[in-house]
Motif scaffolding. Structure first.
Motif, PDB file in Angstrom:
ATOM      1  N   LEU A 214     -64.635  97.119 -70.675  1.00 10.60           N
ATOM      2  CA  LEU A 214     -65.372  96.250 -71.607  1.00 10.60           C
ATOM      3  C   LEU A 214     -66.893  96.379 -71.514  1.00 10.60           C
ATOM      4  N   ALA A 215     -67.367  97.099 -70.499  1.00  7.26           N
ATOM      5  CA  ALA A 215     -68.803  97.085 -70.185  1.00  7.26           C
ATOM      6  C   ALA A 215     -69.662  97.746 -71.263  1.00  7.26           C
ATOM      7  N   ASP A 216     -69.095  98.694 -72.008  1.00  4.89           N
ATOM      8  CA  ASP A 216     -69.871  99.385 -73.055  1.00  4.89           C
ATOM      9  C   ASP A 216     -70.460  98.420 -74.071  1.00  4.89           C
ATOM     10  N   GLU A 217     -69.698  97.377 -74.389  1.00  2.00           N
ATOM     11  CA  GLU A 217     -70.123  96.459 -75.454  1.00  2.00           C
ATOM     12  C   GLU A 217     -70.933  95.283 -74.927  1.00  2.00           C
ATOM     13  N   ALA A 218     -71.083  95.192 -73.604  1.00  3.12           N
ATOM     14  CA  ALA A 218     -71.684  93.981 -73.039  1.00  3.12           C
ATOM     15  C   ALA A 218     -73.160  94.177 -72.693  1.00  3.12           C
ATOM     16  N   ALA A 219     -73.865  93.028 -72.562  1.00  2.00           N
ATOM     17  CA  ALA A 219     -75.274  93.074 -72.161  1.00  2.00           C
ATOM     18  C   ALA A 219     -75.453  92.608 -70.715  1.00  2.00           C
ATOM     19  N   LEU A 220     -74.391  92.061 -70.132  1.00  7.59           N
ATOM     20  CA  LEU A 220     -74.520  91.503 -68.774  1.00  7.59           C
ATOM     21  C   LEU A 220     -73.133  91.348 -68.139  1.00  7.59           C
ATOM     22  N   ILE A 221     -73.073  91.626 -66.849  1.00  7.82           N
ATOM     23  CA  ILE A 221     -71.881  91.244 -66.070  1.00  7.82           C
ATOM     24  C   ILE A 221     -72.301  90.076 -65.186  1.00  7.82           C
ATOM     25  N   MET A 222     -71.509  89.013 -65.256  1.00 12.16           N
ATOM     26  CA  MET A 222     -71.852  87.832 -64.458  1.00 12.16           C
ATOM     27  C   MET A 222     -70.713  87.500 -63.509  1.00 12.16           C
ATOM     28  N   LYS A 223     -71.069  87.193 -62.274  1.00  7.57           N
ATOM     29  CA  LYS A 223     -70.074  86.726 -61.314  1.00  7.57           C
ATOM     30  C   LYS A 223     -70.426  85.299 -60.908  1.00  7.57           C
ATOM     31  N   VAL A 224     -69.430  84.426 -60.924  1.00  2.99           N
ATOM     32  CA  VAL A 224     -69.656  83.029 -60.532  1.00  2.99           C
ATOM     33  C   VAL A 224     -68.969  82.812 -59.191  1.00  2.99           C
ATOM     34  N   ILE A 256     -75.344  87.176 -60.333  1.00  5.95           N
ATOM     35  CA  ILE A 256     -74.420  86.325 -59.573  1.00  5.95           C
ATOM     36  C   ILE A 256     -74.924  84.883 -59.619  1.00  5.95           C
ATOM     37  N   ASP A 257     -74.059  83.980 -60.088  1.00 11.07           N
ATOM     38  CA  ASP A 257     -74.372  82.557 -59.958  1.00 11.07           C
ATOM     39  C   ASP A 257     -73.749  82.104 -58.646  1.00 11.07           C
ATOM     40  N   ALA A 278     -79.484  86.579 -49.732  1.00  9.19           N
ATOM     41  CA  ALA A 278     -79.870  87.935 -49.311  1.00  9.19           C
ATOM     42  C   ALA A 278     -78.683  88.901 -49.421  1.00  9.19           C
ATOM     43  N   ASP A 279     -77.478  88.446 -49.042  1.00  6.95           N
ATOM     44  CA  ASP A 279     -76.271  89.284 -49.186  1.00  6.95           C
ATOM     45  C   ASP A 279     -76.090  89.682 -50.646  1.00  6.95           C
ATOM     46  N   ALA A 280     -76.259  88.703 -51.548  1.00  3.43           N
ATOM     47  CA  ALA A 280     -76.044  88.949 -52.978  1.00  3.43           C
ATOM     48  C   ALA A 280     -77.054  89.979 -53.495  1.00  3.43           C
ATOM     49  N   ILE A 281     -78.308  89.846 -53.066  1.00  2.00           N
ATOM     50  CA  ILE A 281     -79.341  90.801 -53.480  1.00  2.00           C
ATOM     51  C   ILE A 281     -79.010  92.179 -52.911  1.00  2.00           C
ATOM     52  N   LYS A 282     -78.612  92.215 -51.651  1.00  4.99           N
ATOM     53  CA  LYS A 282     -78.317  93.482 -50.991  1.00  4.99           C
ATOM     54  C   LYS A 282     -77.135  94.186 -51.652  1.00  4.99           C
ATOM     55  N   SER A 283     -76.183  93.400 -52.151  1.00  5.30           N
ATOM     56  CA  SER A 283     -75.003  94.010 -52.774  1.00  5.30           C
ATOM     57  C   SER A 283     -75.352  94.629 -54.119  1.00  5.30           C
ATOM     58  N   GLY A 284     -76.570  94.431 -54.584  1.00  2.00           N
ATOM     59  CA  GLY A 284     -76.984  95.081 -55.829  1.00  2.00           C
ATOM     60  C   GLY A 284     -77.117  94.155 -57.020  1.00  2.00           C
ATOM     61  N   ALA A 285     -77.037  92.843 -56.795  1.00  2.28           N
ATOM     62  CA  ALA A 285     -77.221  91.917 -57.919  1.00  2.28           C
ATOM     63  C   ALA A 285     -78.659  92.025 -58.428  1.00  2.28           C
ATOM     64  N   LEU A 287     -79.913  89.726 -60.607  1.00  2.00           N
ATOM     65  CA  LEU A 287     -80.380  88.339 -60.643  1.00  2.00           C
ATOM     66  C   LEU A 287     -79.395  87.484 -59.851  1.00  2.00           C
ATOM     67  N   VAL A 288     -79.915  86.565 -59.068  1.00  2.00           N
ATOM     68  CA  VAL A 288     -79.060  85.615 -58.356  1.00  2.00           C
ATOM     69  C   VAL A 288     -79.593  84.214 -58.645  1.00  2.00           C
ATOM     70  N   THR A 289     -78.709  83.319 -59.080  1.00  2.00           N
ATOM     71  CA  THR A 289     -79.134  81.940 -59.352  1.00  2.00           C
ATOM     72  C   THR A 289     -78.500  81.014 -58.311  1.00  2.00           C
ATOM     73  N   PHE A 290     -79.247  80.003 -57.895  1.00  2.00           N
ATOM     74  CA  PHE A 290     -78.708  79.051 -56.908  1.00  2.00           C
ATOM     75  C   PHE A 290     -79.469  77.730 -56.949  1.00  2.00           C
ATOM     76  N   SER A 291     -78.840  76.696 -56.374  1.00  2.00           N
ATOM     77  CA  SER A 291     -79.400  75.343 -56.382  1.00  2.00           C
ATOM     78  C   SER A 291     -80.366  75.139 -55.225  1.00  2.00           C
ATOM     79  N   GLY A 292     -81.339  74.251 -55.439  1.00  2.00           N
ATOM     80  CA  GLY A 292     -82.246  73.886 -54.359  1.00  2.00           C
ATOM     81  C   GLY A 292     -81.713  72.761 -53.491  1.00  2.00           C
ATOM     82  N   ASP A 293     -80.778  71.957 -54.029  1.00  2.00           N
ATOM     83  CA  ASP A 293     -80.371  70.751 -53.299  1.00  2.00           C
ATOM     84  C   ASP A 293     -78.947  70.796 -52.779  1.00  2.00           C
ATOM     85  N   LYS A 294     -78.396  72.008 -52.692  1.00  2.00           N
ATOM     86  CA  LYS A 294     -77.090  72.118 -52.024  1.00  2.00           C
ATOM     87  C   LYS A 294     -77.361  72.600 -50.587  1.00  2.00           C
TER      88      LYS A 294
END
Ligand SMILES: *Cc1c(COP(=O)(O)O)cnc(C)c1O
Length: 467
Positions: A214-224, A256-257, A278-285, A287-294
Protein backbone atom coordinates in the motif's frame (compact mmCIF):
# COMPACT_ATOMS: atom_id res chain seq x y z
CA UNK A 1 -9.88 20.45 83.78
CA UNK A 2 -6.34 19.14 83.62
CA UNK A 3 -7.61 15.69 84.40
CA UNK A 4 -10.04 15.84 81.56
CA UNK A 5 -7.45 17.18 79.14
CA UNK A 6 -3.96 16.00 80.03
CA UNK A 7 -2.67 17.85 76.94
CA UNK A 8 -4.23 21.18 77.85
CA UNK A 9 -0.79 22.72 78.40
CA UNK A 10 0.13 22.00 74.84
CA UNK A 11 -2.49 24.50 73.73
CA UNK A 12 -0.23 27.30 74.95
CA UNK A 13 2.09 26.60 72.03
CA UNK A 14 -0.58 27.68 69.58
CA UNK A 15 0.21 31.07 68.08
CA UNK A 16 -2.42 33.75 68.68
CA UNK A 17 -4.74 34.89 65.97
CA UNK A 18 -3.31 38.43 65.90
CA UNK A 19 0.24 37.13 65.40
CA UNK A 20 -1.02 35.00 62.54
CA UNK A 21 -2.98 37.85 61.01
CA UNK A 22 0.18 39.97 61.10
CA UNK A 23 2.03 37.22 59.26
CA UNK A 24 -0.72 37.14 56.67
CA UNK A 25 -0.89 40.81 55.84
CA UNK A 26 -0.70 40.18 52.10
CA UNK A 27 -3.50 37.61 52.27
CA UNK A 28 -5.61 40.10 54.22
CA UNK A 29 -5.13 42.56 51.39
CA UNK A 30 -6.33 40.01 48.88
CA UNK A 31 -9.09 38.18 50.74
CA UNK A 32 -10.14 40.65 53.39
CA UNK A 33 -9.79 40.53 57.17
CA UNK A 34 -12.95 38.52 57.85
CA UNK A 35 -12.17 35.74 55.37
CA UNK A 36 -8.59 35.29 56.57
CA UNK A 37 -9.69 35.28 60.21
CA UNK A 38 -12.30 32.66 59.46
CA UNK A 39 -9.78 30.44 57.65
CA UNK A 40 -7.29 30.80 60.52
CA UNK A 41 -9.92 30.06 63.18
CA UNK A 42 -10.97 26.90 61.35
CA UNK A 43 -7.42 25.69 61.05
CA UNK A 44 -6.59 26.58 64.68
CA UNK A 45 -9.61 24.58 65.82
CA UNK A 46 -8.26 21.59 63.95
CA UNK A 47 -4.83 22.02 65.52
CA UNK A 48 -6.34 22.48 68.99
CA UNK A 49 -8.22 19.23 68.72
CA UNK A 50 -5.10 17.43 67.57
CA UNK A 51 -3.11 18.84 70.51
CA UNK A 52 -5.79 17.81 72.97
CA UNK A 53 -5.66 14.30 71.62
CA UNK A 54 -1.93 14.16 72.30
CA UNK A 55 -0.60 14.55 68.79
CA UNK A 56 2.16 16.95 67.83
CA UNK A 57 1.03 18.88 64.76
CA UNK A 58 3.46 21.34 63.18
CA UNK A 59 2.72 24.72 64.75
CA UNK A 60 5.22 26.77 62.76
CA UNK A 61 3.65 30.02 61.61
CA UNK A 62 4.61 29.31 58.01
CA UNK A 63 2.81 25.98 58.08
CA UNK A 64 -0.33 27.46 59.58
CA UNK A 65 -0.21 30.27 57.07
CA UNK A 66 0.12 27.77 54.23
CA UNK A 67 -2.84 25.73 55.53
CA UNK A 68 -4.97 28.86 55.86
CA UNK A 69 -4.02 29.93 52.35
CA UNK A 70 -5.19 26.59 51.04
CA UNK A 71 -8.52 26.99 52.79
CA UNK A 72 -8.87 30.51 51.37
CA UNK A 73 -8.02 29.43 47.86
CA UNK A 74 -10.44 26.55 48.12
CA UNK A 75 -13.28 28.70 49.38
CA UNK A 76 -12.69 31.35 46.77
CA UNK A 77 -12.60 29.07 43.78
CA UNK A 78 -13.94 25.80 45.18
CA UNK A 79 -13.69 24.32 41.72
CA UNK A 80 -10.18 23.25 40.79
CA UNK A 81 -8.51 22.03 43.97
CA UNK A 82 -5.72 19.69 44.98
CA UNK A 83 -6.77 16.22 46.04
CA UNK A 84 -5.06 13.21 47.53
CA UNK A 85 -4.77 10.74 44.67
CA UNK A 86 -5.21 7.39 46.40
CA UNK A 87 -6.80 5.85 43.32
CA UNK A 88 -3.91 3.48 42.77
CA UNK A 89 -3.16 5.08 39.40
CA UNK A 90 -0.03 7.23 39.47
CA UNK A 91 -0.69 9.14 36.23
CA UNK A 92 -4.44 9.57 36.46
CA UNK A 93 -5.80 11.62 33.55
CA UNK A 94 -8.82 12.78 35.56
CA UNK A 95 -6.60 13.81 38.47
CA UNK A 96 -4.16 15.90 36.46
CA UNK A 97 -1.54 13.25 35.58
CA UNK A 98 2.06 14.09 36.56
CA UNK A 99 2.90 16.05 39.72
CA UNK A 100 5.53 18.61 38.83
CA UNK A 101 8.97 18.74 40.42
CA UNK A 102 9.49 21.69 42.79
CA UNK A 103 11.86 23.37 40.33
CA UNK A 104 9.25 23.19 37.60
CA UNK A 105 6.61 24.59 39.94
CA UNK A 106 8.91 27.48 40.87
CA UNK A 107 9.60 28.19 37.20
CA UNK A 108 5.86 28.39 36.48
CA UNK A 109 5.34 30.90 39.27
CA UNK A 110 8.26 33.02 38.12
CA UNK A 111 7.33 33.24 34.48
CA UNK A 112 3.68 33.86 35.35
CA UNK A 113 4.58 36.81 37.50
CA UNK A 114 6.33 39.06 35.03
CA UNK A 115 7.36 39.69 31.47
CA UNK A 116 9.79 37.18 29.98
CA UNK A 117 11.83 36.57 26.84
CA UNK A 118 9.20 34.06 25.68
CA UNK A 119 9.53 35.02 22.02
CA UNK A 120 12.35 37.50 22.24
CA UNK A 121 15.97 36.81 21.42
CA UNK A 122 17.99 38.57 24.09
CA UNK A 123 21.21 38.27 22.06
CA UNK A 124 19.92 40.04 18.96
CA UNK A 125 17.02 42.04 20.39
CA UNK A 126 14.82 40.51 17.69
CA UNK A 127 11.75 38.35 17.76
CA UNK A 128 12.48 34.78 18.87
CA UNK A 129 10.86 31.37 18.84
CA UNK A 130 9.03 30.22 21.97
CA UNK A 131 10.05 26.59 21.63
CA UNK A 132 13.71 27.57 21.45
CA UNK A 133 13.59 27.31 25.24
CA UNK A 134 13.13 23.53 25.05
CA UNK A 135 14.18 22.44 21.57
CA UNK A 136 17.88 21.91 22.28
CA UNK A 137 17.04 19.99 25.46
CA UNK A 138 14.63 17.68 23.65
CA UNK A 139 17.26 17.03 20.96
CA UNK A 140 19.93 16.38 23.58
CA UNK A 141 17.75 13.85 25.41
CA UNK A 142 16.34 12.03 22.37
CA UNK A 143 19.08 12.19 19.77
CA UNK A 144 16.70 13.95 17.35
CA UNK A 145 17.88 16.63 14.90
CA UNK A 146 15.06 19.03 15.74
CA UNK A 147 11.98 19.29 17.92
CA UNK A 148 8.91 21.32 18.64
CA UNK A 149 6.27 21.45 21.35
CA UNK A 150 2.52 22.08 21.38
CA UNK A 151 -0.37 21.91 23.81
CA UNK A 152 -0.67 18.15 24.22
CA UNK A 153 0.15 14.97 22.37
CA UNK A 154 -3.22 14.88 20.59
CA UNK A 155 -2.28 18.29 19.15
CA UNK A 156 1.18 17.01 18.24
CA UNK A 157 -0.33 14.10 16.28
CA UNK A 158 -2.88 16.39 14.62
CA UNK A 159 -0.20 18.89 13.61
CA UNK A 160 2.16 16.23 12.30
CA UNK A 161 -0.53 14.45 10.27
CA UNK A 162 -1.91 17.69 8.87
CA UNK A 163 1.55 18.95 7.92
CA UNK A 164 2.94 15.82 6.35
CA UNK A 165 -0.10 14.12 4.85
CA UNK A 166 -3.07 16.48 4.37
CA UNK A 167 -5.13 15.26 1.44
CA UNK A 168 -3.21 12.00 1.31
CA UNK A 169 -3.34 8.47 2.60
CA UNK A 170 -1.75 7.42 5.88
CA UNK A 171 -1.01 3.76 6.58
CA UNK A 172 -1.86 2.50 10.08
CA UNK A 173 -2.11 -1.08 11.26
CA UNK A 174 -5.66 -2.21 12.12
CA UNK A 175 -4.29 -3.35 15.47
CA UNK A 176 -3.33 0.24 16.31
CA UNK A 177 -6.59 2.09 15.63
CA UNK A 178 -6.96 2.87 19.28
CA UNK A 179 -9.07 5.08 21.45
CA UNK A 180 -7.32 6.74 24.37
CA UNK A 181 -9.39 7.99 27.28
CA UNK A 182 -12.55 8.20 25.20
CA UNK A 183 -11.59 11.40 23.41
CA UNK A 184 -8.57 10.58 21.31
CA UNK A 185 -9.36 8.16 18.51
CA UNK A 186 -6.76 7.71 15.81
CA UNK A 187 -9.35 7.57 12.97
CA UNK A 188 -11.07 10.78 14.19
CA UNK A 189 -7.82 12.74 14.55
CA UNK A 190 -6.81 11.49 11.13
CA UNK A 191 -10.05 12.78 9.59
CA UNK A 192 -9.74 16.17 11.29
CA UNK A 193 -6.14 16.42 10.08
CA UNK A 194 -7.49 16.05 6.55
CA UNK A 195 -5.82 12.70 5.94
CA UNK A 196 -7.40 9.53 4.71
CA UNK A 197 -6.74 6.53 6.84
CA UNK A 198 -5.65 3.37 5.08
CA UNK A 199 -5.98 0.40 7.39
CA UNK A 200 -3.25 -2.18 7.10
CA UNK A 201 -3.42 -5.89 8.00
CA UNK A 202 -5.80 -7.29 10.58
CA UNK A 203 -6.45 -6.52 14.21
CA UNK A 204 -4.09 -9.15 15.53
CA UNK A 205 -1.59 -9.61 12.68
CA UNK A 206 0.02 -7.12 10.36
CA UNK A 207 3.00 -7.95 8.18
CA UNK A 208 5.61 -5.88 6.42
CA UNK A 209 4.27 -7.04 3.04
CA UNK A 210 0.89 -5.51 3.97
CA UNK A 211 2.57 -2.12 4.24
CA UNK A 212 4.65 -2.64 1.10
CA UNK A 213 1.53 -3.37 -0.93
CA UNK A 214 0.00 0.00 0.00
CA UNK A 215 2.99 2.32 0.44
CA UNK A 216 3.07 3.56 -3.18
CA UNK A 217 -0.16 5.48 -2.71
CA UNK A 218 0.55 6.79 0.78
CA UNK A 219 2.17 9.96 2.11
CA UNK A 220 3.02 8.61 5.57
CA UNK A 221 3.38 5.42 7.57
CA UNK A 222 2.28 5.87 11.15
CA UNK A 223 2.79 3.55 14.08
CA UNK A 224 0.80 4.02 17.29
CA UNK A 225 2.40 2.64 20.43
CA UNK A 226 0.14 0.12 22.22
CA UNK A 227 -1.00 2.39 24.96
CA UNK A 228 -3.93 1.45 27.15
CA UNK A 229 -4.38 -2.04 25.75
CA UNK A 230 -2.42 -5.03 24.62
CA UNK A 231 -3.33 -7.61 22.03
CA UNK A 232 -2.05 -10.95 23.20
CA UNK A 233 -1.83 -14.43 21.71
CA UNK A 234 -1.52 -15.01 17.95
CA UNK A 235 -0.14 -11.62 17.02
CA UNK A 236 2.40 -10.10 14.68
CA UNK A 237 3.50 -6.61 13.86
CA UNK A 238 6.65 -5.48 12.10
CA UNK A 239 9.38 -3.76 14.08
CA UNK A 240 10.05 -0.05 13.80
CA UNK A 241 13.24 -0.47 11.76
CA UNK A 242 11.45 -2.58 9.14
CA UNK A 243 8.69 0.04 8.84
CA UNK A 244 11.25 2.83 8.59
CA UNK A 245 12.87 0.89 5.76
CA UNK A 246 9.59 0.53 3.83
CA UNK A 247 8.88 4.24 4.26
CA UNK A 248 12.37 5.12 3.14
CA UNK A 249 12.14 2.85 0.06
CA UNK A 250 8.98 4.70 -0.96
CA UNK A 251 10.30 8.18 -0.17
CA UNK A 252 7.70 8.88 2.53
CA UNK A 253 8.18 9.67 6.23
CA UNK A 254 7.65 7.22 9.08
CA UNK A 255 6.08 8.56 12.25
CA UNK A 256 5.63 6.94 15.66
CA UNK A 257 3.02 8.17 18.12
CA UNK A 258 4.67 6.96 21.28
CA UNK A 259 2.08 8.29 23.73
CA UNK A 260 4.15 8.14 26.88
CA UNK A 261 7.32 10.13 26.49
CA UNK A 262 9.72 7.83 28.24
CA UNK A 263 13.30 9.09 28.18
CA UNK A 264 15.05 6.64 30.49
CA UNK A 265 15.97 2.97 30.70
CA UNK A 266 13.16 1.45 32.76
CA UNK A 267 14.80 -1.96 32.86
CA UNK A 268 17.91 -0.56 34.55
CA UNK A 269 15.65 0.67 37.36
CA UNK A 270 14.08 -2.76 37.80
CA UNK A 271 10.88 -1.71 36.02
CA UNK A 272 9.20 -3.44 33.07
CA UNK A 273 10.77 -2.28 29.79
CA UNK A 274 9.13 0.70 28.07
CA UNK A 275 10.46 2.05 24.76
CA UNK A 276 12.20 5.41 24.87
CA UNK A 277 11.95 8.31 22.46
CA UNK A 278 15.65 7.81 21.69
CA UNK A 279 14.93 4.16 20.73
CA UNK A 280 12.20 5.35 18.35
CA UNK A 281 14.53 7.90 16.73
CA UNK A 282 17.32 5.33 16.49
CA UNK A 283 15.00 2.83 14.81
CA UNK A 284 14.62 5.31 11.97
CA UNK A 285 11.43 7.19 12.81
CA UNK A 286 11.33 10.55 11.04
CA UNK A 287 8.90 12.01 13.58
CA UNK A 288 8.07 10.87 17.11
CA UNK A 289 5.18 12.39 19.08
CA UNK A 290 4.75 12.04 22.85
CA UNK A 291 3.10 13.60 25.91
CA UNK A 292 4.78 15.88 28.41
CA UNK A 293 2.66 14.80 31.37
CA UNK A 294 2.83 11.03 31.20
CA UNK A 295 6.07 9.16 31.99
CA UNK A 296 8.10 12.27 31.20
CA UNK A 297 6.67 13.70 34.42
CA UNK A 298 6.18 17.28 33.24
CA UNK A 299 3.28 19.57 32.37
CA UNK A 300 0.57 18.86 29.81
CA UNK A 301 2.33 19.24 26.48
CA UNK A 302 2.85 17.46 23.19
CA UNK A 303 6.38 17.06 21.91
CA UNK A 304 7.52 16.20 18.42
CA UNK A 305 11.11 15.12 17.85
CA UNK A 306 12.58 14.21 14.50
CA UNK A 307 14.03 15.23 11.15
CA UNK A 308 14.91 18.92 10.86
CA UNK A 309 13.19 19.48 7.48
CA UNK A 310 9.92 17.96 8.72
CA UNK A 311 10.00 19.86 12.02
CA UNK A 312 10.54 23.08 10.04
CA UNK A 313 7.39 22.26 8.06
CA UNK A 314 5.44 21.63 11.25
CA UNK A 315 6.55 24.99 12.64
CA UNK A 316 5.40 26.75 9.47
CA UNK A 317 1.91 25.20 9.54
CA UNK A 318 -0.74 27.82 10.46
CA UNK A 319 -2.38 25.23 12.74
CA UNK A 320 0.70 25.49 14.93
CA UNK A 321 -0.48 28.92 16.07
CA UNK A 322 -3.76 27.44 17.25
CA UNK A 323 -2.01 24.67 19.13
CA UNK A 324 0.83 26.66 20.61
CA UNK A 325 2.23 25.94 24.01
CA UNK A 326 1.74 28.42 26.84
CA UNK A 327 4.61 30.16 28.66
CA UNK A 328 3.93 28.53 32.02
CA UNK A 329 3.91 25.12 30.40
CA UNK A 330 7.15 25.90 28.61
CA UNK A 331 8.80 26.99 31.84
CA UNK A 332 7.73 23.79 33.59
CA UNK A 333 8.73 21.65 30.64
CA UNK A 334 12.20 23.19 30.40
CA UNK A 335 12.87 22.64 34.11
CA UNK A 336 11.55 19.08 33.97
CA UNK A 337 13.74 18.24 30.97
CA UNK A 338 16.77 19.73 32.72
CA UNK A 339 16.34 17.19 35.52
CA UNK A 340 17.06 14.48 32.96
CA UNK A 341 20.61 15.78 32.53
CA UNK A 342 21.35 14.11 35.85
CA UNK A 343 19.63 10.75 35.32
CA UNK A 344 21.10 9.27 38.49
CA UNK A 345 19.11 11.74 40.60
CA UNK A 346 15.80 11.27 38.76
CA UNK A 347 14.41 8.67 41.19
CA UNK A 348 14.58 11.48 43.76
CA UNK A 349 13.98 14.61 41.71
CA UNK A 350 11.18 13.53 39.36
CA UNK A 351 7.97 12.98 41.35
CA UNK A 352 6.43 10.62 38.78
CA UNK A 353 9.43 8.32 38.83
CA UNK A 354 9.74 8.58 42.61
CA UNK A 355 6.13 7.41 43.00
CA UNK A 356 6.58 4.60 40.50
CA UNK A 357 9.72 3.41 42.30
CA UNK A 358 8.31 3.52 45.83
CA UNK A 359 8.87 0.19 47.52
CA UNK A 360 6.20 -2.10 48.88
CA UNK A 361 7.81 -1.91 52.32
CA UNK A 362 7.77 1.88 52.33
CA UNK A 363 4.10 2.04 51.32
CA UNK A 364 3.19 -0.65 53.80
CA UNK A 365 4.85 1.38 56.55
CA UNK A 366 2.69 4.38 55.68
CA UNK A 367 -0.44 2.20 55.68
CA UNK A 368 0.36 0.68 59.06
CA UNK A 369 1.09 4.07 60.58
CA UNK A 370 -2.28 5.38 59.35
CA UNK A 371 -4.35 2.39 60.44
CA UNK A 372 -5.03 3.58 64.04
CA UNK A 373 -5.95 7.07 62.83
CA UNK A 374 -8.55 5.62 60.48
CA UNK A 375 -9.85 3.30 63.19
CA UNK A 376 -10.36 6.13 65.65
CA UNK A 377 -11.76 8.50 63.02
CA UNK A 378 -14.29 6.01 61.68
CA UNK A 379 -15.40 4.32 64.88
CA UNK A 380 -17.12 0.97 65.07
CA UNK A 381 -19.19 1.13 61.89
CA UNK A 382 -16.26 0.46 59.61
CA UNK A 383 -13.66 -2.26 59.47
CA UNK A 384 -10.20 -0.92 58.61
CA UNK A 385 -7.33 -3.06 57.31
CA UNK A 386 -3.98 -2.84 55.57
CA UNK A 387 -4.25 -4.84 52.37
CA UNK A 388 -1.77 -5.69 49.61
CA UNK A 389 -2.79 -4.31 46.23
CA UNK A 390 -1.32 -3.43 42.84
CA UNK A 391 -0.97 0.12 41.54
CA UNK A 392 -1.00 1.09 37.90
CA UNK A 393 1.27 3.63 36.27
CA UNK A 394 -1.69 4.89 34.24
CA UNK A 395 -2.11 7.06 31.16
CA UNK A 396 -1.44 4.09 28.99
CA UNK A 397 2.06 3.41 30.20
CA UNK A 398 2.72 -0.28 30.72
CA UNK A 399 -0.96 -1.24 30.65
CA UNK A 400 -0.47 -4.82 31.79
CA UNK A 401 2.34 -4.62 34.33
CA UNK A 402 1.35 -3.34 37.74
CA UNK A 403 3.35 -2.29 40.80
CA UNK A 404 3.02 -4.05 44.17
CA UNK A 405 1.56 -1.64 46.70
CA UNK A 406 -0.47 -1.38 49.91
CA UNK A 407 -3.87 0.13 50.58
CA UNK A 408 -5.99 0.99 53.56
CA UNK A 409 -9.23 -0.88 52.89
CA UNK A 410 -12.43 0.31 54.52
CA UNK A 411 -15.51 -1.91 54.80
CA UNK A 412 -18.90 -0.97 56.20
CA UNK A 413 -19.75 -3.43 58.98
CA UNK A 414 -23.38 -3.15 57.87
CA UNK A 415 -22.28 -4.66 54.57
CA UNK A 416 -24.35 -1.95 52.98
CA UNK A 417 -23.08 -0.48 49.72
CA UNK A 418 -24.70 2.85 50.51
CA UNK A 419 -22.64 3.14 53.73
CA UNK A 420 -19.51 2.56 51.70
CA UNK A 421 -20.53 5.13 49.10
CA UNK A 422 -21.36 7.69 51.79
CA UNK A 423 -17.90 7.18 53.28
CA UNK A 424 -16.48 7.80 49.82
CA UNK A 425 -18.54 11.01 49.65
CA UNK A 426 -17.23 12.14 53.04
CA UNK A 427 -13.64 11.51 52.01
CA UNK A 428 -14.20 13.54 48.86
CA UNK A 429 -15.63 16.44 50.83
CA UNK A 430 -12.62 16.86 53.14
CA UNK A 431 -10.67 20.15 52.86
CA UNK A 432 -8.28 18.36 50.55
CA UNK A 433 -10.52 15.73 48.98
CA UNK A 434 -9.39 12.10 49.16
CA UNK A 435 -10.01 10.03 46.04
CA UNK A 436 -9.93 6.26 46.37
CA UNK A 437 -11.76 3.47 44.56
CA UNK A 438 -14.60 1.14 45.47
CA UNK A 439 -13.94 -2.46 44.59
CA UNK A 440 -14.98 -5.84 45.96
CA UNK A 441 -17.22 -4.35 48.63
CA UNK A 442 -14.49 -2.11 50.06
CA UNK A 443 -13.17 1.40 49.67
CA UNK A 444 -9.50 1.13 48.70
CA UNK A 445 -7.04 3.90 49.46
CA UNK A 446 -3.81 2.94 47.70
CA UNK A 447 -1.05 4.79 49.54
CA UNK A 448 1.57 4.77 46.77
CA UNK A 449 0.94 8.45 46.05
CA UNK A 450 0.80 9.61 49.66
CA UNK A 451 4.34 10.78 50.25
CA UNK A 452 5.75 11.37 53.76
CA UNK A 453 5.61 15.20 53.51
CA UNK A 454 1.87 15.06 52.91
CA UNK A 455 1.04 12.48 55.57
CA UNK A 456 0.63 15.02 58.33
CA UNK A 457 -1.90 17.10 56.43
CA UNK A 458 -3.66 13.90 55.48
CA UNK A 459 -3.85 12.67 59.08
CA UNK A 460 -4.91 16.05 60.44
CA UNK A 461 -7.96 16.30 58.28
CA UNK A 462 -9.06 12.72 58.92
CA UNK A 463 -10.33 13.95 62.30
CA UNK A 464 -13.01 15.77 60.34
CA UNK A 465 -14.43 12.48 59.13
CA UNK A 466 -15.98 11.93 62.54
CA UNK A 467 -19.71 11.93 62.55
C1 LIG B 1 -1.95 9.57 25.68
C2 LIG B 1 -1.81 9.32 24.23
C3 LIG B 1 -2.19 10.29 23.29
C4 LIG B 1 -2.81 11.61 23.71
O1 LIG B 1 -1.88 12.39 24.40
P1 LIG B 1 -2.37 13.66 25.25
O2 LIG B 1 -1.10 14.26 25.76
O3 LIG B 1 -3.26 13.15 26.32
O4 LIG B 1 -3.08 14.57 24.30
C5 LIG B 1 -2.00 10.01 21.97
N1 LIG B 1 -1.46 8.84 21.57
C6 LIG B 1 -1.09 7.88 22.44
C7 LIG B 1 -0.52 6.60 21.93
C8 LIG B 1 -1.24 8.10 23.80
O5 LIG B 1 -0.87 7.15 24.67
Amino acid sequence: MNEQHPHQNALRQLPGISTLLDAMASEVTVWGHAEVTRALRDHLALLRQNLLEGREPDLAIDRIREAARQVLARRASASLVNVFNLSGIVLHSNLGRANLAPRAVAAVAEVAEGASNLEFDLATGKRGDRESHVEALICELTGAEAATAVNNNAAAVLLALNTVAMGHKVLVSRGELVEIGGSFRVPDIMARAGCSLTEVGTTNRTHIRDYEALADEAALIMKVHASNYRIEGFTASPGESALAQVANDHGIPFMIDLGSGNLIDFKALGLPPEPTVADAIKSGADLVTFSGDKLLGGPQAGLVAGRADLIAQLKANPLKRALRIDKMTLAALAETLKLYRDPGSLPRTLPTLRLILRTEADIRGVAEALLPTFESALGASYHVAVTATRSQIGSGALPVETLPSYAITLRARSGDDSDLRSLGDRLRSLPRPVVGRIQQGALWLDLRCLEPEATEQFTLQLRELNG
